[in-house]
Write a protein that holds these residues in place. Structure first.
Motif, PDB file in Angstrom:
ATOM      1  N   PRO A  53      37.552  42.751  42.290  1.00  0.00           N
ATOM      2  CA  PRO A  53      37.960  41.441  42.795  1.00  0.00           C
ATOM      3  C   PRO A  53      37.585  40.318  41.827  1.00  0.00           C
ATOM      4  N   TRP A  54      38.326  39.236  41.903  1.00  0.00           N
ATOM      5  CA  TRP A  54      37.946  37.992  41.250  1.00  0.00           C
ATOM      6  C   TRP A  54      36.957  37.285  42.153  1.00  0.00           C
ATOM      7  N   ALA A  75      24.576  39.286  37.171  1.00  0.00           N
ATOM      8  CA  ALA A  75      24.356  40.722  37.327  1.00  0.00           C
ATOM      9  C   ALA A  75      25.576  41.430  37.918  1.00  0.00           C
ATOM     10  N   LEU A  76      26.373  40.707  38.716  1.00  0.00           N
ATOM     11  CA  LEU A  76      27.546  41.300  39.355  1.00  0.00           C
ATOM     12  C   LEU A  76      28.802  41.237  38.488  1.00  0.00           C
ATOM     13  N   GLU A  77      28.777  40.517  37.387  1.00  0.00           N
ATOM     14  CA  GLU A  77      29.980  40.293  36.591  1.00  0.00           C
ATOM     15  C   GLU A  77      30.660  41.583  36.142  1.00  0.00           C
ATOM     16  N   GLY A  82      36.587  38.896  37.163  1.00  0.00           N
ATOM     17  CA  GLY A  82      36.269  37.644  36.498  1.00  0.00           C
ATOM     18  C   GLY A  82      35.668  36.663  37.484  1.00  0.00           C
ATOM     19  N   VAL A  83      35.141  35.578  36.964  1.00  0.00           N
ATOM     20  CA  VAL A  83      34.548  34.523  37.792  1.00  0.00           C
ATOM     21  C   VAL A  83      35.268  33.221  37.477  1.00  0.00           C
ATOM     22  N   ALA A  84      35.872  32.638  38.492  1.00  0.00           N
ATOM     23  CA  ALA A  84      36.527  31.335  38.358  1.00  0.00           C
ATOM     24  C   ALA A  84      35.664  30.320  39.107  1.00  0.00           C
ATOM     25  N   ARG A  85      35.241  29.299  38.417  1.00  0.00           N
ATOM     26  CA  ARG A  85      34.365  28.295  39.024  1.00  0.00           C
ATOM     27  C   ARG A  85      35.192  27.111  39.508  1.00  0.00           C
ATOM     28  N   ALA A 111      43.028  23.109  41.553  1.00  0.00           N
ATOM     29  CA  ALA A 111      43.844  24.235  42.007  1.00  0.00           C
ATOM     30  C   ALA A 111      44.673  24.807  40.859  1.00  0.00           C
ATOM     31  N   ALA A 112      45.266  23.938  40.054  1.00  0.00           N
ATOM     32  CA  ALA A 112      46.062  24.402  38.914  1.00  0.00           C
ATOM     33  C   ALA A 112      45.192  25.154  37.909  1.00  0.00           C
ATOM     34  N   LYS A 113      44.014  24.633  37.638  1.00  0.00           N
ATOM     35  CA  LYS A 113      43.092  25.296  36.709  1.00  0.00           C
ATOM     36  C   LYS A 113      42.652  26.646  37.275  1.00  0.00           C
ATOM     37  N   LEU A 114      42.390  26.699  38.573  1.00  0.00           N
ATOM     38  CA  LEU A 114      41.983  27.943  39.226  1.00  0.00           C
ATOM     39  C   LEU A 114      43.079  29.003  39.109  1.00  0.00           C
ATOM     40  N   ARG A 115      44.311  28.616  39.376  1.00  0.00           N
ATOM     41  CA  ARG A 115      45.428  29.560  39.268  1.00  0.00           C
ATOM     42  C   ARG A 115      45.593  30.059  37.833  1.00  0.00           C
ATOM     43  N   ARG A 116      45.499  29.146  36.854  1.00  0.00           N
ATOM     44  CA  ARG A 116      45.618  29.546  35.442  1.00  0.00           C
ATOM     45  C   ARG A 116      44.521  30.538  35.054  1.00  0.00           C
ATOM     46  N   THR A 117      43.315  30.300  35.525  1.00  0.00           N
ATOM     47  CA  THR A 117      42.196  31.182  35.202  1.00  0.00           C
ATOM     48  C   THR A 117      42.428  32.584  35.747  1.00  0.00           C
ATOM     49  N   ILE A 118      42.812  32.679  37.004  1.00  0.00           N
ATOM     50  CA  ILE A 118      43.001  33.991  37.623  1.00  0.00           C
ATOM     51  C   ILE A 118      44.234  34.704  37.075  1.00  0.00           C
ATOM     52  N   GLU A 119      45.266  33.945  36.749  1.00  0.00           N
ATOM     53  CA  GLU A 119      46.485  34.556  36.207  1.00  0.00           C
ATOM     54  C   GLU A 119      46.366  34.875  34.729  1.00  0.00           C
ATOM     55  N   GLY A 120      45.265  34.439  34.092  1.00  0.00           N
ATOM     56  CA  GLY A 120      45.047  34.748  32.687  1.00  0.00           C
ATOM     57  C   GLY A 120      45.838  33.924  31.710  1.00  0.00           C
TER      58      GLY A 120
END
Length: 121
Positions: A53-54, A75-77, A82-85, A111-120
């Motif tokens: 999971p992300w 430790a969980l990474e 991935g980790v999106a902050r 929200a846009a930055k979060l989507r870009r991070t998760i979508e790579g």
């Protein structure tokens, strides 16, 4: 924030025990408190053979997360995709739902930055 006005077609909340649809990227959301990260750790350790999971790590204050929370997430990474902050957004405390929150420019930007991070992207 992840659905981007897709009416639940891109992102939706699964009920506890619900089946994970094929081909999706699972996302776990928690705040930056030690309590939130402890619950995250419990979920990740029980995750099983599902895709990694992300983590969307939501800041609960303008200060950085406490040391214990940071160390636990670090430790969980290896068990996360991935980790999106998500930064502290004070308006999230005052809105009734996601539709109202997305009326604010800082929430739209996050929200846009979060989507870009998760979508790579």
């Amino acid at each position: 924030m992840l659905d981007n006005d897709a009416g639940g077609a891109r992102a939706r909340v699964l009920p506890p025990g619900g089946a994970l649809p094929y081909g999706v990227a699972p996302v776990l959301v928690t705040d930056t408190t030690v309590h939130g990260v402890t619950r995250l750790e419990e979920a990740v350790l029980r995750w099983g053979p599902l895709p990694k999971p992300w983590l969307v790590w939501v800041a609960d204050s303008p200060a950085r997360p406490v040391q214990d929370a940071r160390f636990t997430v670090r430790a969980l990474e290896g068990r996360l995709a991935g980790v999106a902050r998500l930064p502290y957004l004070p308006i999230l405390r005052a809105v009734k739902g996601p539709e109202e929150a997305l009326e604010y420019k800082d929430v739209q930007t996050a929200a846009a930055k979060l989507r870009r991070t998760i979508e790579g992207k």
